[in-house]
Write a protein that holds these residues in place. Structure first.
Motif, short mmCIF file in Angstrom:
data_model
loop_
_atom_site.label_atom_id
_atom_site.label_comp_id
_atom_site.label_asym_id
_atom_site.label_seq_id
_atom_site.Cartn_x
_atom_site.Cartn_y
_atom_site.Cartn_z
N PRO A 103 0.83 -1.21 0.00
CA PRO A 103 0.00 0.00 0.00
C PRO A 103 0.87 1.26 0.00
O PRO A 103 1.86 1.34 0.74
CB PRO A 103 -0.80 -0.13 1.30
CG PRO A 103 -0.85 -1.60 1.56
CD PRO A 103 0.45 -2.14 1.06
N LEU A 104 0.50 2.22 -0.84
CA LEU A 104 1.34 3.39 -1.07
C LEU A 104 0.48 4.65 -1.05
O LEU A 104 -0.58 4.70 -1.67
CB LEU A 104 2.02 3.24 -2.43
CG LEU A 104 2.98 4.32 -2.86
CD1 LEU A 104 4.14 3.70 -3.61
CD2 LEU A 104 2.30 5.35 -3.74
N THR A 105 0.95 5.66 -0.33
CA THR A 105 0.34 6.99 -0.36
C THR A 105 1.41 7.99 -0.75
O THR A 105 2.60 7.69 -0.69
CB THR A 105 -0.27 7.39 1.00
OG1 THR A 105 0.77 7.40 1.99
CG2 THR A 105 -1.38 6.44 1.41
N MET A 106 0.98 9.17 -1.15
CA MET A 106 1.92 10.23 -1.53
C MET A 106 1.55 11.52 -0.82
O MET A 106 0.37 11.82 -0.66
CB MET A 106 1.90 10.43 -3.04
CG MET A 106 2.52 9.28 -3.78
SD MET A 106 2.49 9.53 -5.54
CE MET A 106 1.40 8.20 -5.98
N THR A 107 2.58 12.26 -0.45
CA THR A 107 2.41 13.55 0.21
C THR A 107 3.26 14.57 -0.51
O THR A 107 4.43 14.32 -0.79
CB THR A 107 2.83 13.46 1.70
OG1 THR A 107 2.03 12.48 2.35
CG2 THR A 107 2.67 14.81 2.39
N LEU A 108 2.65 15.72 -0.78
CA LEU A 108 3.37 16.83 -1.37
C LEU A 108 3.52 17.93 -0.33
O LEU A 108 2.52 18.44 0.18
CB LEU A 108 2.62 17.36 -2.60
CG LEU A 108 3.22 18.58 -3.29
CD1 LEU A 108 4.57 18.23 -3.89
CD2 LEU A 108 2.26 19.10 -4.35
N CYS A 109 4.75 18.26 0.03
CA CYS A 109 5.00 19.41 0.90
C CYS A 109 5.64 20.45 -0.01
O CYS A 109 6.65 20.19 -0.63
CB CYS A 109 5.85 19.06 2.10
SG CYS A 109 7.25 18.01 1.80
N THR A 110 5.05 21.60 -0.09
CA THR A 110 5.37 22.54 -1.16
C THR A 110 6.52 23.50 -0.89
O THR A 110 6.65 24.49 -1.57
CB THR A 110 4.12 23.34 -1.55
OG1 THR A 110 3.59 23.96 -0.39
CG2 THR A 110 3.09 22.45 -2.19
N TYR A 111 7.34 23.21 0.09
CA TYR A 111 8.57 23.98 0.22
C TYR A 111 9.62 23.14 0.93
O TYR A 111 9.31 22.27 1.72
CB TYR A 111 8.34 25.30 0.97
CG TYR A 111 8.27 25.14 2.47
CD1 TYR A 111 9.40 25.39 3.25
CD2 TYR A 111 7.10 24.76 3.09
CE1 TYR A 111 9.34 25.24 4.63
CE2 TYR A 111 7.04 24.62 4.47
CZ TYR A 111 8.16 24.86 5.23
OH TYR A 111 8.12 24.72 6.58
N ALA A 112 10.85 23.39 0.59
CA ALA A 112 11.97 22.74 1.26
C ALA A 112 12.71 23.81 2.05
O ALA A 112 13.20 24.77 1.48
CB ALA A 112 12.90 22.09 0.25
N PRO A 113 12.80 23.67 3.35
CA PRO A 113 13.35 24.74 4.18
C PRO A 113 14.86 24.91 4.14
O PRO A 113 15.37 25.92 4.55
CB PRO A 113 12.90 24.37 5.58
CG PRO A 113 12.69 22.90 5.52
CD PRO A 113 12.25 22.59 4.13
#
Length: 138
Positions: A103-113
């Motif tokens: 089972p696979l989910t994906m997450t997008l975090c829209t900035y890299a600090p």
């Protein structure tokens, strides 16, 4: 298992050049595809940092499947939508066929600090995302 993902590709909307992933325990995955006609920016900033010989797409897919199948569940985390698009395209192995995975989910975090120690290398950039997440910055 959380897995941080980064890719390098040949300009906006361009073909995949490399993929880097790193899991919570810092186990890496890195692969490079041949890029025969890089854009000038890619030729200057990405190609010199690849650090591995290229393999063909089926070999990359097979290696990626082996890496991902060691986990019971997977959350792929990226900071750019095109990284996830290239990852998803690799999951398609033939017309109407998809890689069998846990089972696979994906997450997008829209900035890299924070920047990578070796920018424009997919594995180093994935490691930077992991590091930021582990420090609570994402």
């Amino acid at each position: 298992m959380r897995i941080w993902l980064d890719t390098e590709f040949n300009g906006f909307g361009g073909e995949l050049i490399s993929i880097g992933m790193v899991d919570e325990h810092e186990r890496p995955f890195y692969a490079v595809l041949e890029c025969t006609a890089p854009t000038p920016w890619v030729a200057e900033n990405v190609i010199p940092k690849l650090a591995f010989d290229s393999i063909d797409r089926p070999a990359l897919q097979m290696a990626m499947r082996r890496y991902l199948c060691q986990f019971n569940e997977i959350e792929v985390i990226a900071d750019w939508p095109e990284d996830l698009a290239h990852f998803c395209a690799l999951l398609i192995t033939a017309p109407g066929e998809c890689m069998a995975l846990p089972p696979l989910t994906m997450t997008l975090c829209t900035y890299a600090p924070e920047p990578s120690e070796y920018p424009h290398n997919a594995l180093h950039d994935a490691r930077a995302l992991r590091k930021a997440a582990m420090r609570g910055l994402l």
